[in-house]
Design a protein around this motif. Structure first.
Motif, PDB file in Angstrom:
ATOM      1  N   ILE A   1     -26.915 -33.593 -10.810  1.00  0.00           N
ATOM      2  CA  ILE A   1     -26.748 -34.330  -9.566  1.00  0.00           C
ATOM      3  C   ILE A   1     -27.802 -35.434  -9.582  1.00  0.00           C
ATOM      4  O   ILE A   1     -28.958 -35.183  -9.939  1.00  0.00           O
ATOM      5  N   GLN A   2     -27.402 -36.649  -9.233  1.00  0.00           N
ATOM      6  CA  GLN A   2     -28.366 -37.754  -9.253  1.00  0.00           C
ATOM      7  C   GLN A   2     -28.481 -38.395  -7.876  1.00  0.00           C
ATOM      8  O   GLN A   2     -27.487 -38.891  -7.333  1.00  0.00           O
ATOM      9  N   LEU A   3     -29.692 -38.349  -7.331  1.00  0.00           N
ATOM     10  CA  LEU A   3     -29.970 -38.989  -6.043  1.00  0.00           C
ATOM     11  C   LEU A   3     -30.890 -40.176  -6.289  1.00  0.00           C
ATOM     12  O   LEU A   3     -31.790 -40.099  -7.129  1.00  0.00           O
ATOM     13  N   PHE A   4     -30.675 -41.253  -5.569  1.00  0.00           N
ATOM     14  CA  PHE A   4     -31.504 -42.453  -5.719  1.00  0.00           C
ATOM     15  C   PHE A   4     -32.214 -42.766  -4.407  1.00  0.00           C
ATOM     16  O   PHE A   4     -31.607 -42.705  -3.337  1.00  0.00           O
ATOM     17  N   CYS A   5     -33.491 -43.115  -4.518  1.00  0.00           N
ATOM     18  CA  CYS A   5     -34.323 -43.337  -3.331  1.00  0.00           C
ATOM     19  C   CYS A   5     -34.636 -44.816  -3.144  1.00  0.00           C
ATOM     20  O   CYS A   5     -34.935 -45.518  -4.109  1.00  0.00           O
ATOM     21  N   GLU A   6     -34.614 -45.219  -1.876  1.00  0.00           N
ATOM     22  CA  GLU A   6     -34.959 -46.605  -1.569  1.00  0.00           C
ATOM     23  C   GLU A   6     -36.474 -46.789  -1.465  1.00  0.00           C
ATOM     24  O   GLU A   6     -37.015 -47.828  -1.810  1.00  0.00           O
ATOM     25  N   ASP A   7     -37.145 -45.773  -0.939  1.00  0.00           N
ATOM     26  CA  ASP A   7     -38.587 -45.915  -0.729  1.00  0.00           C
ATOM     27  C   ASP A   7     -39.281 -44.557  -0.877  1.00  0.00           C
ATOM     28  O   ASP A   7     -38.630 -43.549  -1.153  1.00  0.00           O
ATOM     29  N   ALA A   8     -40.573 -44.562  -0.681  1.00  0.00           N
ATOM     30  CA  ALA A   8     -41.365 -43.346  -0.887  1.00  0.00           C
ATOM     31  C   ALA A   8     -40.972 -42.240   0.090  1.00  0.00           C
ATOM     32  O   ALA A   8     -41.021 -41.055  -0.244  1.00  0.00           O
ATOM     33  N   GLN A   9     -40.589 -42.638   1.296  1.00  0.00           N
ATOM     34  CA  GLN A   9     -40.141 -41.642   2.275  1.00  0.00           C
ATOM     35  C   GLN A   9     -38.933 -40.877   1.747  1.00  0.00           C
ATOM     36  O   GLN A   9     -38.870 -39.653   1.855  1.00  0.00           O
ATOM     37  N   GLU A  10     -38.010 -41.611   1.168  1.00  0.00           N
ATOM     38  CA  GLU A  10     -36.813 -40.950   0.638  1.00  0.00           C
ATOM     39  C   GLU A  10     -37.149 -40.073  -0.568  1.00  0.00           C
ATOM     40  O   GLU A  10     -36.505 -39.047  -0.778  1.00  0.00           O
ATOM     41  N   VAL A  11     -38.138 -40.494  -1.324  1.00  0.00           N
ATOM     42  CA  VAL A  11     -38.568 -39.668  -2.462  1.00  0.00           C
ATOM     43  C   VAL A  11     -39.041 -38.310  -1.942  1.00  0.00           C
ATOM     44  O   VAL A  11     -38.638 -37.253  -2.440  1.00  0.00           O
ATOM     45  N   TYR A  12     -39.871 -38.379  -0.921  1.00  0.00           N
ATOM     46  CA  TYR A  12     -40.391 -37.139  -0.330  1.00  0.00           C
ATOM     47  C   TYR A  12     -39.234 -36.285   0.206  1.00  0.00           C
ATOM     48  O   TYR A  12     -39.108 -35.108  -0.128  1.00  0.00           O
ATOM     49  N   ASP A  13     -38.395 -36.895   1.010  1.00  0.00           N
ATOM     50  CA  ASP A  13     -37.320 -36.156   1.676  1.00  0.00           C
ATOM     51  C   ASP A  13     -36.325 -35.579   0.677  1.00  0.00           C
ATOM     52  O   ASP A  13     -35.954 -34.406   0.752  1.00  0.00           O
ATOM     53  N   LEU A  14     -35.896 -36.425  -0.229  1.00  0.00           N
ATOM     54  CA  LEU A  14     -34.821 -35.984  -1.132  1.00  0.00           C
ATOM     55  C   LEU A  14     -35.312 -34.978  -2.167  1.00  0.00           C
ATOM     56  O   LEU A  14     -34.535 -34.179  -2.666  1.00  0.00           O
ATOM     57  N   THR A  15     -36.613 -35.017  -2.482  1.00  0.00           N
ATOM     58  CA  THR A  15     -37.158 -33.994  -3.388  1.00  0.00           C
ATOM     59  C   THR A  15     -37.038 -32.618  -2.730  1.00  0.00           C
ATOM     60  O   THR A  15     -36.647 -31.636  -3.377  1.00  0.00           O
ATOM     61  N   ILE A  16     -37.336 -32.590  -1.443  1.00  0.00           N
ATOM     62  CA  ILE A  16     -37.238 -31.309  -0.709  1.00  0.00           C
ATOM     63  C   ILE A  16     -35.780 -30.884  -0.566  1.00  0.00           C
ATOM     64  O   ILE A  16     -35.415 -29.740  -0.842  1.00  0.00           O
ATOM     65  N   LEU A  17     -34.972 -31.845  -0.168  1.00  0.00           N
ATOM     66  CA  LEU A  17     -33.544 -31.560   0.014  1.00  0.00           C
ATOM     67  C   LEU A  17     -32.892 -31.092  -1.296  1.00  0.00           C
ATOM     68  O   LEU A  17     -32.026 -30.214  -1.302  1.00  0.00           O
ATOM     69  N   ALA A  18     -33.334 -31.696  -2.387  1.00  0.00           N
ATOM     70  CA  ALA A  18     -32.744 -31.407  -3.702  1.00  0.00           C
ATOM     71  C   ALA A  18     -32.849 -29.927  -4.069  1.00  0.00           C
ATOM     72  O   ALA A  18     -31.964 -29.381  -4.730  1.00  0.00           O
ATOM     73  N   VAL A  19     -33.928 -29.298  -3.642  1.00  0.00           N
ATOM     74  CA  VAL A  19     -34.121 -27.885  -3.978  1.00  0.00           C
ATOM     75  C   VAL A  19     -32.977 -27.051  -3.404  1.00  0.00           C
ATOM     76  O   VAL A  19     -32.395 -26.198  -4.084  1.00  0.00           O
ATOM     77  N   ARG A  20     -32.652 -27.346  -2.159  1.00  0.00           N
ATOM     78  CA  ARG A  20     -31.565 -26.602  -1.506  1.00  0.00           C
ATOM     79  C   ARG A  20     -30.208 -26.889  -2.150  1.00  0.00           C
ATOM     80  O   ARG A  20     -29.375 -25.998  -2.297  1.00  0.00           O
ATOM     81  N   LEU A  21     -30.037 -28.132  -2.503  1.00  0.00           N
ATOM     82  CA  LEU A  21     -28.762 -28.522  -3.109  1.00  0.00           C
ATOM     83  C   LEU A  21     -28.597 -27.840  -4.468  1.00  0.00           C
ATOM     84  O   LEU A  21     -27.556 -27.270  -4.779  1.00  0.00           O
ATOM     85  N   ALA A  22     -29.651 -27.903  -5.264  1.00  0.00           N
ATOM     86  CA  ALA A  22     -29.609 -27.316  -6.611  1.00  0.00           C
ATOM     87  C   ALA A  22     -29.343 -25.816  -6.545  1.00  0.00           C
ATOM     88  O   ALA A  22     -28.575 -25.273  -7.338  1.00  0.00           O
ATOM     89  N   GLU A  23     -29.998 -25.166  -5.575  1.00  0.00           N
ATOM     90  CA  GLU A  23     -29.976 -23.698  -5.554  1.00  0.00           C
ATOM     91  C   GLU A  23     -28.818 -23.125  -4.735  1.00  0.00           C
ATOM     92  O   GLU A  23     -28.680 -21.913  -4.639  1.00  0.00           O
ATOM     93  N   HIS A  24     -28.025 -23.994  -4.132  1.00  0.00           N
ATOM     94  CA  HIS A  24     -26.901 -23.494  -3.334  1.00  0.00           C
ATOM     95  C   HIS A  24     -26.004 -22.621  -4.219  1.00  0.00           C
ATOM     96  O   HIS A  24     -25.700 -22.972  -5.363  1.00  0.00           O
ATOM     97  N   ASP A  25     -25.590 -21.492  -3.658  1.00  0.00           N
ATOM     98  CA  ASP A  25     -24.800 -20.524  -4.435  1.00  0.00           C
ATOM     99  C   ASP A  25     -23.585 -21.139  -5.119  1.00  0.00           C
ATOM    100  O   ASP A  25     -23.217 -20.745  -6.225  1.00  0.00           O
ATOM    101  N   ASP A  26     -22.950 -22.065  -4.443  1.00  0.00           N
ATOM    102  CA  ASP A  26     -21.729 -22.658  -5.004  1.00  0.00           C
ATOM    103  C   ASP A  26     -22.023 -23.805  -5.969  1.00  0.00           C
ATOM    104  O   ASP A  26     -21.109 -24.342  -6.580  1.00  0.00           O
ATOM    105  N   VAL A  27     -23.274 -24.204  -6.043  1.00  0.00           N
ATOM    106  CA  VAL A  27     -23.609 -25.378  -6.840  1.00  0.00           C
ATOM    107  C   VAL A  27     -24.314 -24.978  -8.134  1.00  0.00           C
ATOM    108  O   VAL A  27     -23.782 -25.116  -9.224  1.00  0.00           O
TER     109      VAL A  27
END
Lengths: 391, 100, 190, 324
Positions: A135-161
């Motif tokens: 899965i590839q997420l792209f960030c516009e700024d440092a805020q998105e880097v912070y947010d999407l890094t955290i969000l990514a954990v949930r996405l990666a580990e989702h049972d269906d994913v």
């Protein structure tokens, strides 16, 4: 939201800070410009006892990815980060990580691939592995880097994913630029990411599992089909996780961010930090009465085709900005957008602009130029053009 | 193995979640020579058991019990390491039609 | 568009602290409720090579990500870098701030810049106070005075936060004294 | 009470070794012997083995989906990275143990297996990195002296004069001209390690060293000379015999290096000429037909003699002088 905790930090520190709050079991990483500060910040957290993470100071990126594959298969939450040549070196194992369905999160600080050697931003590294099953997420700024890094954990580990996620940030531009980043309290992040629920962990010796069997023509195809399905699930569950993240942060993420798109006739599509610059130009041109808009792509893989179609159908013109070339073919983002628009009722006029290779600046006048070409309907779908290149 | 499974019937990632499924796989039909074991000569030294690359020697608490022809590929290592020549390699053709 | 942002370009030699200075300015501005970016320019240069760093400051969120071309202020931390190119893009009503023991004329002659020039003998101040020729804190004090962008008390707080773990108290005090002298001792042309 | 064959037979009467039947290695192959001995010793000592395997013969032949010959946890990642992979597994173990997510009474043994390609050549960097970082793991090399999985290509472990498809013995060139890389010395140079040679033909030496390696507080490495019957061109039943001959001819000296201290563990009173080892294998047949065969064999004899003397000298010089 209660009082905001704002920090003036770089994108690299934002990634490392998110990693600190996620507190994975294992981090294996090798330094490479411009990713290095991520490893450095994180190593400091480990050295100071701020995280209980075990860090593996590997001897190469190939071993970084190999070790996180081992750790994730063992049942640990594992993370890494790299850039360009590092990604190229580890790319063999990048494919293995996704094929073994290991929920690894990796920060990719986008940098141009050699040769000639260049340490600055473009997206050639990410595009090299766009079909790797991450899965590839792209960030516009440092805020998105912070947010999407955290969000990514949930996405990666989702049972269906159960797929690895690559969180892209533009090298130097974001990774080394200091910007305000609003961070969440540690316990909020901890609660959001929760505990990893490993499936088939190697360390469960009571239920021995074989990872990485030889899979011949009688089964390989079926396993690839499962991966294709997992990507569909990633697409399906992403909004739910984004919604949960919105609840804890007040920041809303989606596949794409439409910017002043309501009645936009001329739309630009782009990835990464350039989107901020484009937004300013859109505002300026809007104030001049020009009907321009931006469709920023947050999620590049799985590619949000329905959103692309929904937002871009019946616009007068669409210009796609790519920070990577595809030698002998259309630029990757352009190709994907154009392909998506094959099926829409009213296809817009389309133009492809490659920009920013090797860190070349994208300036507001470049953006304006591309918009003006769109407004003049002076675009040829089959012609690739270049912004900021001496021609 | 029975019918090949469909993609949604398989565990993810090509994982084999049941241990030792290869035990269902017969390697005995690779054999062209068959080790034949003579209990009267055997001293239960366990060399054959220790070396057999296919774990086709059956023993119990250090007592030689025979050869598992479902797995034995007929390499002859057992006969070769046997200090008492208690195992003899015989052409498989002699055993056509006989049970394992 | 650039009118929306207040932009600073720092010139120094690698190792003289332009990157840290830009970062400190960003942090201070943020503390005051405004928005800021700080970003250095990266090549492969080593200590001593000329380098640049940038600040972009605004009342609202800053979204753009490209280098500063028309700065409102150019800060030169090492006067051996002075040349006409150092003021390229500097707005006519912009300010050139230079660490030098020389005169306004010297600066003008070297740069051909006819706008507002401010000078401060930051290296000497740094040597006297911090005992090291690292003039970046002095220059932040000077910048605070000249632009009014950053509040001196907030900068002091930031310096304290930044150095608390690394430096003994007397060094923090020395840095704060250097900062204040940068603020006090700057001279600006008419 | 040291482990013996008899003792192992008792233990494994009603237990599994971890490697099951039904794998598809060639009849008579020594690699499964090597793997089985290591697993048996680990399990007999109460360890729960977790296995990593580099791409190679044994890896492909033991895990043809949906069949697996493993009844212990097993991971194959790629060709060159088994050491890095197992270092990740071992680190995960430490992290999860610290977090209280692993039963504290479980005694794990993290064991990586690699052939000579995955160890001497393409995997050397990952091996070096893992050794240097000090992971508590055992790396077992099954050395069949070539890329036998893919049909006998030259490796850094191939001996001079052996015929391979990428360094064939021809009219102009006598096959591989270079000496076999000394992997144990490379590993031992990581200083804080245990490194040893073994071979199935010397079972007690093998068993003892595995035991020692598992109990060593740090990375351990065992190199097992594991003949490939097919490409060494020997009879299927001769794989054990040839390893005994390798020891008797000084071709494969049995020794160990523990934190810089050398110990030669088998010192035969008399040696056979290395020519016997060479002449017993078809892979040297073309070499033997060359006019310079004698010279090449003499050079090999000189080499194994000098290496043996050097080993004895190292043993004497390092006696009770660990590097730490």
């Amino acid at each position: 939201m209660e009082t905001k905790n704002l920090m003036a930090i770089t994108g690299a520190e934002a990634a490392a800070y998110a990693m600190k709050q996620i507190e994975p079991d294992v981090v294996a990483a090798y330094p490479i410009t411009p990713q290095t500060p991520i490893v450095e910040y994180f190593a400091k957290y480990v050295a100071d006892g701020e995280v209980r993470t075990e860090m593996i100071p590997v001897e190469s990126e190939h071993s970084a990815m190999s070790a996180v594959v081992g750790a994730a298969a063992a049942g640990a939450r594992a993370m890494t980060a790299t850039s360009a040549q590092g990604l190229a070196l580890m790319s063999e194992i990048v494919y293995i990580a996704s094929s073994l369905r290991l929920p690894i999160v990796m920060g990719l600080v986008n940098r141009a691939l050699s040769a000639p050697i260049n340490i600055h931003c473009d997206h050639s590294d990410a595009m090299m592995v766009r079909d790797s099953g991450w899965i590839q997420l792209f960030c516009e700024d440092a805020q998105e880097v912070y947010d999407l890094t955290i969000l990514a954990v949930r996405l990666a580990e989702h049972d269906d994913v159960r797929l690895p996620v690559m969180v892209n940030q533009d090298g130097f531009i974001i990774s080394h630029g200091v910007e305000p980043v609003e961070v969440l309290p540690d316990d909020v992040v901890k609660k959001f990411v929760g505990e990893l629920k490993p499936i088939y962990p190697l360390l469960d010796t009571d239920h021995p599992v074989t990872y990485g069997a030889l899979d011949l023509y009688d089964y390989y195809f079926e396993h690839k089909r499962q991966q294709i399905e997992a990507m569909k699930h990633a697409y399906r569950v992403f909004p739910q996780i984004a919604e949960e993240f919105y609840k804890i942060s007040g920041r809303k993420y989606d596949y794409v961010e439409p910017y002043r798109m309501e009645d936009a006739e001329y739309v630009m599509v782009a990835l990464g930090s350039s989107n901020g610059t484009i937004k300013d130009v859109v505002d300026e041109m809007r104030s001049e009465g020009k009907k321009v808009g931006l469709l920023k792509i947050w999620m590049f893989r799985p590619f949000p085709k329905p959103e692309i179609q929904r937002y871009l159908t019946a616009r007068k013109a669409v210009v796609v900005l790519d920070r990577a070339a595809s030698f002998g073919a259309e630029a990757p983002l352009y190709e994907a957008v154009k392909s998506a628009l094959y099926e829409v009722a009213v296809r817009p006029l389309m133009g492809s602009f490659v920009y920013g290779l090797g860190g070349r600046d994208l300036k507001p006048e470049h953006v304006r130029y591309a918009f003006e070409r769109a407004m003049a309907l002076d675009l040829v779908a089959d012609r690739e053009e270049y912004l900021g290149l001496r021609e | 193995m029975a019918e090949l499974k469909k993609w949604h019937e398989l565990p993810i990632a090509g994982l084999i979640v049941e241990p030792g499924t290869a035990r269902k796989y017969r390697t005995g039909d690779w054999r062209v020579k068959r080790p034949v074991y003579d209990r009267s000569k055997c001293i239960d030294c366990m060399f054959c058991w220790f070396y057999c690359p296919d774990q086709a020697i059956i023993q119990e608490k250090g007592v030689m019990k025979g050869i598992d022809y479902f797995y034995c590929k007929g390499c002859g290592v057992c006969a070769n390491v046997c200090p008492k020549s208690a195992i003899e390699m015989r052409p498989e053709t002699e055993f056509v039609g006989k049970e394992d | 568009m650039p009118t929306k942002y207040f932009e600073i370009r720092w010139h120094s030699r690698a190792g003289q602290g332009a990157k840290s200075a830009a970062q400190l300015v960003a942090e201070t501005v943020l503390d005051e409720g405004k928005y800021a970016q700080a970003f250095p320019e990266y090549g492969a240069e080593r200590s001593g090579a000329p380098m640049r760093a940038f600040n972009r400051i605004s009342e609202g969120k800053i979204r753009v990500h490209y280098s500063v071309e028309n700065p409102d202020v150019v800060v030169v931390i090492d006067d051996t870098l002075l040349s006409p190119t150092i003021v390229s893009g500097l707005k006519e009503d912009g300010v050139l701030i230079v660490n030098t023991k020389h005169s306004f004329d010297f600066v003008r002659k070297k740069t051909n810049f006819n706008g507002k020039v401010c000078i401060v003998n930051a290296t000497d101040i740094a040597l006297q106070e911090i005992k090291r020729g690292v003039p970046n804190t002095v220059m932040i004090g000077t910048l605070a005075r000249v632009t009014g962008l950053v509040n001196l008390e907030v900068v002091e707080k930031k310096i304290r936060e930044m150095f608390e773990r690394k430096l003994p108290e007397e060094m923090i005090q020395a840095n704060i004294r250097a900062l204040r002298r940068g603020y006090e001792e700057v001279q600006c042309s008419g | 009470m040291p482990l013996t064959m008899k003792k192992l037979a008792e233990v494994f009467t009603d237990r599994e070794t971890g490697l099951t039947q039904g794998h598809r290695m060639c009849p008579g192959c020594a690699a499964p012997m090597t793997v089985k001995i290591v697993l048996m010793v680990a399990k007999a000592l109460g360890y729960e083995p977790v296995i990593g395997f580099a791409t190679g013969c044994m890896e492909v032949s033991s895990t043809i989906f949906p069949f697996t010959s493993w009844s212990v946890p097993y991971i194959h990642n790629a060709f060159e990275n088994v050491a890095a992979t197992i270092s990740g597994v071992e680190t995960a173990y430490r992290a999860l143990k610290k977090a209280g997510k692993i039963p504290s009474d479980k005694k794990y043994a993290f064991i990586a297996f690699g052939g000579d390609g995955g160890t001497y050549d393409i995997g050397l960097q990952a091996l070096s990195g893992a050794l240097e970082r000090g992971h508590k793991m055992l790396y077992v090399l099954y050395d069949n002296e070539g890329y036998m999985n893919t049909g006998n290509q030259r490796s850094g472990s191939t001996p001079p004069g052996a015929d391979t498809t990428t360094a064939p013995v021809g009219k102009a060139v006598a096959g591989k001209l270079q000496l076999k890389k000394n992997i144990v010395e490379i590993v031992a140079a990581h200083e804080n390690v245990y490194a040893a040679t073994v071979t199935p033909g010397e079972p007690m030496d093998f068993i003892n060293k595995v035991e020692k390696a598992l109990q060593f507080d740090g990375p351990a490495f065992i190199a097992s000379l594991s003949p490939c019957v097919r490409f060494w061109r020997i009879d299927e039943n001769k794989s054990v015999d040839i390893t005994k001959l390798a020891v008797q001819t000084k071709y494969w000296p049995l020794y160990e290096v523990e934190r810089g201290v050398y110990r030669v563990t088998r010192k035969p009173t008399s040696f056979k000429p290395v020519a016997e080892f060479v002449k017993a294998q078809g892979r040297f047949r073309l070499l033997l037909q060359r006019p310079d065969a004698e010279q090449i064999i003499n050079e090999l004899q000189n080499y194994v003699d000098r290496r043996w003397e050097r080993l004895l000298a190292f043993e004497e010089a390092t006696k009770d002088k660990p590097v730490r």
